[in-house]
Design an enzyme around this catalytic site. Structure first.
Site, PDB file in Angstrom:
ATOM      1  N   THR A 181       0.831  -1.212   0.000  1.00  0.00           N
ATOM      2  CA  THR A 181       0.000   0.000   0.000  1.00  0.00           C
ATOM      3  C   THR A 181       0.869   1.267   0.000  1.00  0.00           C
ATOM      4  O   THR A 181       0.341   2.357  -0.159  1.00  0.00           O
ATOM      5  CB  THR A 181      -0.950   0.052   1.227  1.00  0.00           C
ATOM      6  OG1 THR A 181      -0.161  -0.116   2.409  1.00  0.00           O
ATOM      7  CG2 THR A 181      -2.001  -1.043   1.166  1.00  0.00           C
TER       8      THR A 181
ATOM      9  N   PHE B 151       5.781   0.813  11.500  1.00  0.00           N
ATOM     10  CA  PHE B 151       4.495   1.257  10.955  1.00  0.00           C
ATOM     11  C   PHE B 151       3.837   0.182  10.096  1.00  0.00           C
ATOM     12  O   PHE B 151       2.630   0.227   9.877  1.00  0.00           O
ATOM     13  CB  PHE B 151       4.690   2.491  10.047  1.00  0.00           C
ATOM     14  CG  PHE B 151       5.235   3.691  10.743  1.00  0.00           C
ATOM     15  CD1 PHE B 151       4.382   4.621  11.313  1.00  0.00           C
ATOM     16  CD2 PHE B 151       6.602   3.911  10.826  1.00  0.00           C
ATOM     17  CE1 PHE B 151       4.879   5.744  11.956  1.00  0.00           C
ATOM     18  CE2 PHE B 151       7.105   5.040  11.465  1.00  0.00           C
ATOM     19  CZ  PHE B 151       6.244   5.949  12.031  1.00  0.00           C
ATOM     20  N   ALA B 152       4.637  -0.742   9.546  1.00  0.00           N
ATOM     21  CA  ALA B 152       4.093  -1.685   8.557  1.00  0.00           C
ATOM     22  C   ALA B 152       2.961  -2.500   9.171  1.00  0.00           C
ATOM     23  O   ALA B 152       3.150  -3.168  10.183  1.00  0.00           O
ATOM     24  CB  ALA B 152       5.203  -2.621   8.081  1.00  0.00           C
TER      25      ALA B 152
ATOM     26  N   SER C  50      -2.846   2.089  18.122  1.00  0.00           N
ATOM     27  CA  SER C  50      -4.075   2.735  17.687  1.00  0.00           C
ATOM     28  C   SER C  50      -5.040   2.902  18.853  1.00  0.00           C
ATOM     29  O   SER C  50      -5.063   2.084  19.779  1.00  0.00           O
ATOM     30  CB  SER C  50      -4.725   1.854  16.624  1.00  0.00           C
ATOM     31  OG  SER C  50      -6.035   2.289  16.362  1.00  0.00           O
TER      32      SER C  50
ATOM     33  N   TYR D 177      -8.700  -5.747  13.991  1.00  0.00           N
ATOM     34  CA  TYR D 177      -7.592  -4.786  13.848  1.00  0.00           C
ATOM     35  C   TYR D 177      -7.117  -4.324  15.229  1.00  0.00           C
ATOM     36  O   TYR D 177      -5.923  -4.396  15.547  1.00  0.00           O
ATOM     37  CB  TYR D 177      -8.050  -3.583  13.002  1.00  0.00           C
ATOM     38  CG  TYR D 177      -7.061  -2.448  13.011  1.00  0.00           C
ATOM     39  CD1 TYR D 177      -5.820  -2.581  12.392  1.00  0.00           C
ATOM     40  CD2 TYR D 177      -7.350  -1.242  13.657  1.00  0.00           C
ATOM     41  CE1 TYR D 177      -4.894  -1.545  12.423  1.00  0.00           C
ATOM     42  CE2 TYR D 177      -6.445  -0.207  13.688  1.00  0.00           C
ATOM     43  CZ  TYR D 177      -5.218  -0.361  13.071  1.00  0.00           C
ATOM     44  OH  TYR D 177      -4.302   0.661  13.108  1.00  0.00           O
TER      45      TYR D 177
ATOM     46  N   LYS E 142      -3.412  -5.026  17.346  1.00  0.00           N
ATOM     47  CA  LYS E 142      -2.539  -3.970  17.892  1.00  0.00           C
ATOM     48  C   LYS E 142      -2.314  -4.203  19.380  1.00  0.00           C
ATOM     49  O   LYS E 142      -1.204  -4.055  19.890  1.00  0.00           O
ATOM     50  CB  LYS E 142      -3.163  -2.588  17.642  1.00  0.00           C
ATOM     51  CG  LYS E 142      -3.163  -2.167  16.183  1.00  0.00           C
ATOM     52  CD  LYS E 142      -1.754  -1.838  15.714  1.00  0.00           C
ATOM     53  CE  LYS E 142      -1.658  -1.556  14.243  1.00  0.00           C
ATOM     54  NZ  LYS E 142      -0.305  -1.297  13.771  1.00  0.00           N
TER      55      LYS E 142
ATOM     56  N   ILE F 237     -22.724  11.027   5.058  1.00  0.00           N
ATOM     57  CA  ILE F 237     -22.487  11.101   6.514  1.00  0.00           C
ATOM     58  C   ILE F 237     -23.097   9.843   7.133  1.00  0.00           C
ATOM     59  O   ILE F 237     -24.310   9.621   7.036  1.00  0.00           O
ATOM     60  CB  ILE F 237     -23.134  12.366   7.127  1.00  0.00           C
ATOM     61  CG1 ILE F 237     -22.477  13.628   6.553  1.00  0.00           C
ATOM     62  CG2 ILE F 237     -23.022  12.322   8.650  1.00  0.00           C
ATOM     63  CD1 ILE F 237     -22.981  14.933   7.151  1.00  0.00           C
TER      64      ILE F 237
HETATM   65  N1  UDP Z   1     -17.564   9.023   8.153  1.00  0.00           N
HETATM   66  C1  UDP Z   1     -18.652   9.471   7.421  1.00  0.00           C
HETATM   67  N2  UDP Z   1     -18.623   9.310   6.056  1.00  0.00           N
HETATM   68  C2  UDP Z   1     -17.563   8.725   5.405  1.00  0.00           C
HETATM   69  C3  UDP Z   1     -16.472   8.287   6.156  1.00  0.00           C
HETATM   70  C4  UDP Z   1     -16.495   8.454   7.546  1.00  0.00           C
HETATM   71  O1  UDP Z   1     -19.625   9.990   7.978  1.00  0.00           O
HETATM   72  O2  UDP Z   1     -17.616   8.597   4.169  1.00  0.00           O
HETATM   73  C5  UDP Z   1     -17.576   9.195   9.631  1.00  0.00           C
HETATM   74  C6  UDP Z   1     -17.452   7.868  10.374  1.00  0.00           C
HETATM   75  O3  UDP Z   1     -18.722   7.311  10.588  1.00  0.00           O
HETATM   76  C7  UDP Z   1     -16.779   8.331  11.674  1.00  0.00           C
HETATM   77  C8  UDP Z   1     -15.914   9.520  11.249  1.00  0.00           C
HETATM   78  O4  UDP Z   1     -16.437   9.937   9.989  1.00  0.00           O
HETATM   79  O5  UDP Z   1     -17.737   8.781  12.593  1.00  0.00           O
HETATM   80  C9  UDP Z   1     -14.441   9.168  11.071  1.00  0.00           C
HETATM   81  O6  UDP Z   1     -14.342   8.012  10.257  1.00  0.00           O
HETATM   82  P1  UDP Z   1     -12.959   7.493   9.658  1.00  0.00           P
HETATM   83  O7  UDP Z   1     -13.284   6.290   8.816  1.00  0.00           O
HETATM   84  O8  UDP Z   1     -12.245   8.613   9.007  1.00  0.00           O
HETATM   85  O9  UDP Z   1     -12.123   7.086  10.935  1.00  0.00           O
HETATM   86  P2  UDP Z   1     -12.464   6.089  12.167  1.00  0.00           P
HETATM   87  O10 UDP Z   1     -12.903   6.988  13.298  1.00  0.00           O
HETATM   88  O11 UDP Z   1     -13.513   5.135  11.731  1.00  0.00           O
HETATM   89  O12 UDP Z   1     -11.146   5.445  12.439  1.00  0.00           O
END
Ligand code: UDP
Length: 321
Positions: A35, A72-73, A116, A140, A144, A205
């Site tokens: 990646t 980080f990998a 994380s 995940y 970690k 959202i």
């Molecule tokens: N989110 C969203 N629409 C998207 C992607 C994320 O509303 O297309 C929301 C998701 O539900 C969470 C926040 O944004 O509440 C952060 O999501 P992200 O996947 O960036 O990080 P996470 O907190 O899941 O690690």
């Protein structure tokens, strides 16, 4: 110090590699480029390999003779960890244990590990401090947590010193180094909102009925350059035989709708979006208490969400996006 940076061709690893160099350290990147990107580590010494491959690791340790590893990998997409947990245990646990073994054999006794906020799962109380209950809700997060535990076991046995850095929501870019987030399948909020503003195509959202100030989820967005600074500080403060875990966030909670208005304001564009249902596994609110990192690492996350958005927009412009 000489530092072997696994995953140094990725987003956070790439920016941290440059920050280490800027701080006067010598680095080599170890990455399988599954990646990561060649452009993220241009001009650097690179070992192309998989962390599960002991002989590739031994070659890197034997030739480069690092004083420390920054690890980080990893596989890092939560829904993929749910659908393919075996891969996550293989790379994030087995691969990380191989790295630890290669370090032991090579006499390398220092490691800074990318952990994380996922190790906490759904917190009972926010802000979350390092003593909060750890109950990860997906594979995940469990992988970690397991490697964090392996480090703590190896500390007295191998005389290891380590720092586990538990990231909250990393975002931003380092356009001055030509670095930023580029993924085939982007799922993270900040780049998706910026893309929506740039292209006019709406994003969704996920959930508008949470018990938060505007019904959308609250997260703690932290700039990648601040994260990189924390890695340099953590490395430089490692003491023989000591280990610790540190939350890295901004300490500020921001809702999805607030991210949308920040992007709109900073980019001077309307952000098109549609309200959608909740996404499985999303806790309502995740905000870090960062006082331990401030106290012990002397770290101050200084960049605002607006700074991160500006940096991403500049990075995307520089790539013609
Ligand atoms: N989110 C969203 N629409 C998207 C992607 C994320 O509303 O297309 C929301 C998701 O539900 C969470 C926040 O944004 O509440 C952060 O999501 P992200 O996947 O960036 O990080 P996470 O907190 O899941 O690690």
């Amino acid at each position: 110090m000489k530092v072997l940076v696994t995953g140094g061709a990725g987003f956070i690893g790439g920016v941290t590699g440059r920050a280490l160099q800027a701080a006067g350290h010598e680095i080599a990147v170890f990455d399988d480029f599954s990646t990561g990107h060649d452009w993220a580590c241009q001009g650097m010494r690179v070992y192309r390999g998989d962390i599960r491959d002991r002989s590739a690791l031994d070659k890197a340790f034997g030739e480069f003779l690092p004083d420390a590893a920054m690890h980080f990998a990893a596989k890092a997409v939560v829904p993929e960890s749910v659908s393919n947990p075996g891969l996550y245990y293989d790379v994030n646990v087995v691969g990380s244990l191989r790295l630890l073994e290669a370090m032991r054999v090579a006499g390398c006794r220092k490691i800074v590990f990318s952990s994380s906020a996922a190790v906490y799962g759904t917190p009972a109380i926010t802000p979350i401090d390092e003593e909060s209950r750890q109950h990860p809700i997906n594979p995940y997060g469990r992988t970690k947590k397991q490697f964090e535990e392996a480090l703590e076991d190896a500390r007295p046995a191998d005389g290891l010193s380590y720092a586990c850095l538990r990231y909250f929501n990393a975002c931003g870019a380092a356009p001055e180094w030509g670095l930023g987030e580029v993924r085939e399948h982007e799922t993270h909020l900040v780049p998706l909102v910026i893309r929506a503003a740039a292209t006019g195509k709406p994003f969704t959202i996920w959930g508008t009925d949470y018990e938060t100030r505007d019904g959308t989820c609250v997260r703690d967005y932290v700039d990648v350059r601040d994260l990189a600074d924390a890695h340099v500080l953590a490395l430089e403060r490692l003491r023989p035989g000591e280990g610790g875990a540190y939350n890295l966030g901004s300490g500020q909670g921001t809702t999805v709708r607030e991210v949308v208005s920040s992007v709109g304001r900073v980019m001077g564009k309307k952000v098109p979006f549609v309200d959608g249902p909740r996404r499985a596994g999303d806790p309502a609110s995740l905000v870090a208490s960062c006082s331990k990192a401030r106290r012990y690492l002397g770290w101050t996350p200084g960049r605002s969400l607006d700074d991160s958005i500006r940096a991403v927009a500049e990075f995307l412009r520089s790539r013609g996006g």
